[in-house]
Design a protein around this motif. Structure first.
Motif, PDB file in Angstrom:
ATOM      1  N   ALA A   1       0.837  -1.206   0.000  1.00 54.19           N
ATOM      2  CA  ALA A   1       0.000   0.000   0.000  1.00 54.19           C
ATOM      3  C   ALA A   1       0.873   1.257   0.000  1.00 54.19           C
ATOM      4  N   GLN A   2       1.924   1.236   0.798  1.00 49.95           N
ATOM      5  CA  GLN A   2       2.757   2.427   0.928  1.00 49.95           C
ATOM      6  C   GLN A   2       3.712   2.613  -0.249  1.00 49.95           C
ATOM      7  N   SER A   3       4.186   1.504  -0.815  1.00 44.10           N
ATOM      8  CA  SER A   3       5.145   1.621  -1.907  1.00 44.10           C
ATOM      9  C   SER A   3       4.434   1.646  -3.262  1.00 44.10           C
ATOM     10  N   TYR A   4       3.810   0.539  -3.623  1.00 41.02           N
ATOM     11  CA  TYR A   4       3.089   0.510  -4.903  1.00 41.02           C
ATOM     12  C   TYR A   4       1.921   1.491  -4.886  1.00 41.02           C
ATOM     13  N   GLY A   5       1.174   1.446  -3.780  1.00 40.52           N
ATOM     14  CA  GLY A   5      -0.048   2.245  -3.686  1.00 40.52           C
ATOM     15  C   GLY A   5       0.223   3.736  -3.802  1.00 40.52           C
ATOM     16  N   ARG A   6       1.159   4.221  -3.028  1.00 42.65           N
ATOM     17  CA  ARG A   6       1.413   5.671  -3.046  1.00 42.65           C
ATOM     18  C   ARG A   6       1.947   6.133  -4.401  1.00 42.65           C
ATOM     19  N   ALA A   7       2.627   5.215  -5.120  1.00 43.45           N
ATOM     20  CA  ALA A   7       3.167   5.592  -6.425  1.00 43.45           C
ATOM     21  C   ALA A   7       2.102   5.554  -7.524  1.00 43.45           C
TER      22      ALA A   7
ATOM     23  N   ASP B   1      10.482  -4.338  -8.929  1.00 44.35           N
ATOM     24  CA  ASP B   1      11.559  -3.505  -9.480  1.00 44.35           C
ATOM     25  C   ASP B   1      11.126  -2.061  -9.668  1.00 44.35           C
ATOM     26  N   SER B   2       9.868  -1.910 -10.088  1.00 45.88           N
ATOM     27  CA  SER B   2       9.373  -0.573 -10.415  1.00 45.88           C
ATOM     28  C   SER B   2       8.974   0.217  -9.175  1.00 45.88           C
ATOM     29  N   MET B   3       8.917  -0.457  -8.025  1.00 43.44           N
ATOM     30  CA  MET B   3       8.388   0.192  -6.827  1.00 43.44           C
ATOM     31  C   MET B   3       9.477   0.896  -6.032  1.00 43.44           C
ATOM     32  N   PRO B   4       9.134   2.044  -5.425  1.00 40.61           N
ATOM     33  CA  PRO B   4      10.102   2.701  -4.549  1.00 40.61           C
ATOM     34  C   PRO B   4      10.278   1.899  -3.259  1.00 40.61           C
ATOM     35  N   PRO B   5      11.404   2.073  -2.561  1.00 44.94           N
ATOM     36  CA  PRO B   5      11.611   1.350  -1.301  1.00 44.94           C
ATOM     37  C   PRO B   5      10.531   1.716  -0.285  1.00 44.94           C
TER      38      PRO B   5
ATOM     39  N   GLY C   1      13.924   3.000   4.665  1.00 45.86           N
ATOM     40  CA  GLY C   1      15.337   3.219   4.384  1.00 45.86           C
ATOM     41  C   GLY C   1      16.197   2.671   5.505  1.00 45.86           C
ATOM     42  N   GLY C   2      17.420   2.306   5.181  1.00 45.54           N
ATOM     43  CA  GLY C   2      18.316   1.815   6.225  1.00 45.54           C
ATOM     44  C   GLY C   2      19.424   0.970   5.644  1.00 45.54           C
ATOM     45  N   GLY C   3      20.007   0.152   6.493  1.00 42.77           N
ATOM     46  CA  GLY C   3      21.074  -0.738   6.063  1.00 42.77           C
ATOM     47  C   GLY C   3      20.515  -1.867   5.238  1.00 42.77           C
ATOM     48  N   ASP C   4      21.355  -2.535   4.488  1.00 42.52           N
ATOM     49  CA  ASP C   4      21.019  -3.718   3.699  1.00 42.52           C
ATOM     50  C   ASP C   4      20.192  -3.403   2.448  1.00 42.52           C
ATOM     51  N   MET C   5      19.435  -2.294   2.467  1.00 41.97           N
ATOM     52  CA  MET C   5      18.588  -2.015   1.304  1.00 41.97           C
ATOM     53  C   MET C   5      19.282  -1.077   0.320  1.00 41.97           C
ATOM     54  N   ILE C   6      20.526  -0.717   0.611  1.00 39.31           N
ATOM     55  CA  ILE C   6      21.227   0.216  -0.260  1.00 39.31           C
ATOM     56  C   ILE C   6      22.437  -0.437  -0.919  1.00 39.31           C
ATOM     57  N   ARG C   7      22.837   0.110  -2.036  1.00 43.62           N
ATOM     58  CA  ARG C   7      24.076  -0.347  -2.684  1.00 43.62           C
ATOM     59  C   ARG C   7      25.201   0.609  -2.314  1.00 43.62           C
ATOM     60  N   SER C   8      24.923   1.901  -2.402  1.00 40.90           N
ATOM     61  CA  SER C   8      25.935   2.871  -1.990  1.00 40.90           C
ATOM     62  C   SER C   8      25.249   4.111  -1.451  1.00 40.90           C
ATOM     63  N   VAL C   9      25.866   4.727  -0.493  1.00 43.83           N
ATOM     64  CA  VAL C   9      25.290   5.920   0.107  1.00 43.83           C
ATOM     65  C   VAL C   9      26.340   7.024   0.163  1.00 43.83           C
TER      66      VAL C   9
ATOM     67  N   LEU D   1      16.688  -6.469  -5.837  1.00 42.57           N
ATOM     68  CA  LEU D   1      15.655  -7.268  -5.185  1.00 42.57           C
ATOM     69  C   LEU D   1      16.272  -8.505  -4.555  1.00 42.57           C
ATOM     70  N   PRO D   2      15.726  -8.968  -3.470  1.00 45.31           N
ATOM     71  CA  PRO D   2      14.624  -8.377  -2.705  1.00 45.31           C
ATOM     72  C   PRO D   2      15.122  -7.410  -1.620  1.00 45.31           C
ATOM     73  N   PHE D   3      16.454  -7.202  -1.596  1.00 45.07           N
ATOM     74  CA  PHE D   3      17.054  -6.479  -0.461  1.00 45.07           C
ATOM     75  C   PHE D   3      16.612  -5.021  -0.394  1.00 45.07           C
ATOM     76  N   LYS D   4      16.186  -4.498  -1.558  1.00 42.06           N
ATOM     77  CA  LYS D   4      15.681  -3.128  -1.589  1.00 42.06           C
ATOM     78  C   LYS D   4      14.559  -2.928  -0.574  1.00 42.06           C
ATOM     79  N   PHE D   5      13.823  -4.001  -0.304  1.00 44.06           N
ATOM     80  CA  PHE D   5      12.679  -3.900   0.610  1.00 44.06           C
ATOM     81  C   PHE D   5      12.982  -4.454   2.006  1.00 44.06           C
ATOM     82  N   GLU D   6      14.246  -4.743   2.262  1.00 41.92           N
ATOM     83  CA  GLU D   6      14.566  -5.339   3.567  1.00 41.92           C
ATOM     84  C   GLU D   6      15.587  -4.475   4.302  1.00 41.92           C
ATOM     85  N   ALA D   7      15.117  -3.323   4.773  1.00 40.19           N
ATOM     86  CA  ALA D   7      16.006  -2.397   5.471  1.00 40.19           C
ATOM     87  C   ALA D   7      16.323  -2.920   6.864  1.00 40.19           C
TER      88      ALA D   7
END
Lengths: 150, 432
Positions: free
Chosen positions: B128-134, B270-274, B277-285, B295-301
């Motif tokens: 709801a928050q990721s797909y829905g809000r987009a 893939d098309s959905m925003p995270p 936010g936090g660790g594990d869900m990022i590649r570089s900061v 995927l699927p780590f983008k959604f596992e902060a």
């Protein structure tokens, strides 16, 4: 007597089947709604208060046997009493169902309400036994919100 | 705006019925052996044999799960995806293996489509928050049904409130079945997502998912399926269903609490925003720019519930070894037996009499309030759920404040249902 028999005393079963004062008094000038979201019990308590005196009281709604009997016996106990006496009675009733008021002397003031002593062995049912009382208190205090036991 | 491609339906549209599942072969699996797998069942409650019929709320855990969690903490515990040391590698492998087990349980094509979450509720909130809000904007519709659990209502209500969108509710009939014509009529050009339960937690209704998904996809609307009550009872094949999202909670399928899974088609995820936010869900900061992980780590902060995932993996392996066809057939046998036995008690009315049901028997009695029945049954060692089952709109639909609900699991027997029936009779005696 088993704990279950103590909970469902004859007088409690009887009141749950044929609740007294199950009505809205014509001269109602205070009312409040009580709701237990856990089990869906919902009661409205109606009061006819003049000055400090509870001249009449009734209730309507639906709930389990314990909450219905408690509401019924409460109306009988507080009718004609002062607000202060009703508050005192609730205090003692609450003590009883939560495991206090163990001796007959302590229970004198409660009269027939002492039948609810068995509730103390069923902590999850305390909310059932006190729902109508909380609702009455809220009506006496003139609160507008629905009383919730949660 | 990303819209779904049209999904061709190649399979026939008949529903896979639990009743069609093959009957258990004689003597296997041995129910006594299954019961011994669950240590909690050995105890007595108020001096009576424990009869646990509140599996819709949560199931008990087999040794396989308890030991997998203990073993993980005793031997392998470390954080995942970051250490080169042996324990971290082992923990990472255990976590990955659990994900593959969930993938195989749901028959998903790709482990990247499995996102670990706290449970079905969090999974629905994520979508709801990721797909829905987009994708949902002012004036759009979100479509649900009248038999949803609060967790498949409230996240959509929150979304609709924020976006000034409309929450549409497809009605059900007196048996607790979705009115398909009404449902079809409610899918319109503004419908952005449909969220529907696979099995109703309050009524036991099994929804005709293939038909629902087919109708939705004809209009390019994605479908989220709440599988919380279905995963313990029915074989689930997300590819055959062609659903876009499927969610379930581990603790209702013999796993630990606090872990569940979201399946989403890779293209959608893939098309959905995270979500967080936090660790594990990022590649570089850097302070200027963050690149999200794949995927699927983008959604596992954050550090996930590693032990929970290991426990869930063990639970799904356990039921898969029993065989989901057996699990479904056993559950159907119990439900049929319970429907006849409880339905035959004078003064008892079943709530939810859909032609396709699974796992749950909901009922009310003319003589005893569900709450009193629950207390009396408890003294007989019988655990059931009483109340509105977090489905207050369902209670309103049937004009009742609450029901008593018996819900079944692989370790339940006809004897358990006999104990339930005796307990109801006893309650009727008390209140007779």
């Amino acid at each position: 007597m088993t704990e279950l028999d103590e909970l469902y005393q004859e007088v409690i079963l009887e009141h749950s089947k044929a609740p007294r004062n199950y009505r809205r008094p014509e001269a109602t000038n205070r009312s409040a709604e009580g709701y237990n979201p856990l089990c869906g019990d919902r009661f409205t308590v109606f009061l006819d208060v003049e000055g400090d005196a509870i001249r009449d009281i009734g209730f309507q709604g639906s709930g389990c046997a314990i909450s219905r009997a408690s509401a019924s016996m409460m109306t009988q106990s507080v009718k004609g009493k002062s607000k202060e006496e009703a508050a005192r009675l609730f205090e003692e009733f609450h003590r009883l169902v939560t495991g206090g008021a163990k001796t007959p002397e302590e229970r004198t003031i409660l009269g027939k309400l002492a039948a609810f002593a068995g509730v103390s062995k069923f902590p999850v049912r305390v909310k059932c036994a006190t729902l109508a009382w909380h609702t009455m208190q809220s009506a006496l205090e003139g609160k507008q919100d629905v009383v919730s036991t949660e | 705006m990303t819209r779904l491609a049209h999904h061709p339906i190649s399979e026939p549209l008949q529903e896979a019925s639990a009743q069609e599942a093959s009957a258990p072969s004689a003597g296997f699996p041995d129910i006594e052996r299954i019961r011994r797998d669950f240590p909690i069942l050995g105890q007595r409650v108020h001096g009576k044999r424990l009869v646990y019929l509140d599996n819709g709320a949560t199931s008990q855990k087999p040794w396989a799960v308890i030991r997998a969690i203990t073993r993980y903490y005793e031997q392998d515990n470390a954080n995942i995806h970051r250490g080169v040391h042996t324990l971290s590698v082992r923990a990472t492998e255990a976590h990955d293996a659990a994900r593959r087990t969930v993938q195989s349980f749901l028959h998903a094509a790709d482990a990247r489509e499995m996102v670990f979450v706290r449970g079905a509720t969090e999974a629905i909130n994520l979508v709801a928050q990721s797909y829905g809000r987009a994708h949902v904007a002012a004036g759009d519709d979100v479509l649900i049904t009248a038999m949803e659990h609060h967790s498949n209502i409230v996240p959509w209500q929150m979304l609709c409130e924020e976006k000034q969108a409309r929450l549409r509710v497809a009605p059900i009939n007196d048996r607790g079945e979705l009115l398909m014509e009404e449902f079809e009529r409610l899918i319109g050009p503004r419908t952005r997502i449909i969220a529907v339960t696979h099995v109703s937690n309050a009524l036991g209704t099994v929804n005709p998912l293939r038909r629902i998904i087919h109708l939705a996809h004809q209009q390019n609307v994605p479908v989220l399926v709440d599988g919380a009550q279905a995963a313990p009872h029915l074989p689930v094949d997300v590819q055959a269903l062609d659903c876009d999202f499927y969610v379930f909670s581990g603790h209702k399928v013999y796993g630990p609490t606090g872990i569940g899974a979201l399946y989403g088609k890779a293209a959608l995820l893939d098309s959905m925003p995270p979500y967080q936010g936090g660790g594990d869900m990022i590649r570089s900061v850097t302070f200027e720019k963050t690149t999200y992980n794949e995927l699927p780590f983008k959604f596992e902060a954050g550090t996930p519930d590693i032990a929970g995932a290991v426990g869930l993996g063990a639970a799904l392996e356990y039921v898969s070894e029993l065989g989901m066809d057996y699990v479904a057939a056993h559950g159907q046998d119990l439900l049929t037996y319970a429907t006849e036995a409880v339905g035959a008690i004078p003064g008892v009315r079943l709530i939810g009499t859909a032609s396709q049901r699974a796992g749950v028997l909901s009922f009310v009695s003319d003589h005893v309030h569900p709450h009193d029945l629950g207390t009396i049954l408890d003294r007989e060692g019988v655990a059931i759920r009483t109340g509105h089952h977090c489905a207050q709109p369902v209670m309103d639909r049937f004009g009742i404040p609450a029901t008593a609900r018996a819900s079944f699991a692989v370790y339940n027997t006809r004897e358990d249902i006999d104990a339930l029936v005796e307990g109801i009779a006893k309650a009727h005696e008390v209140f007779g």
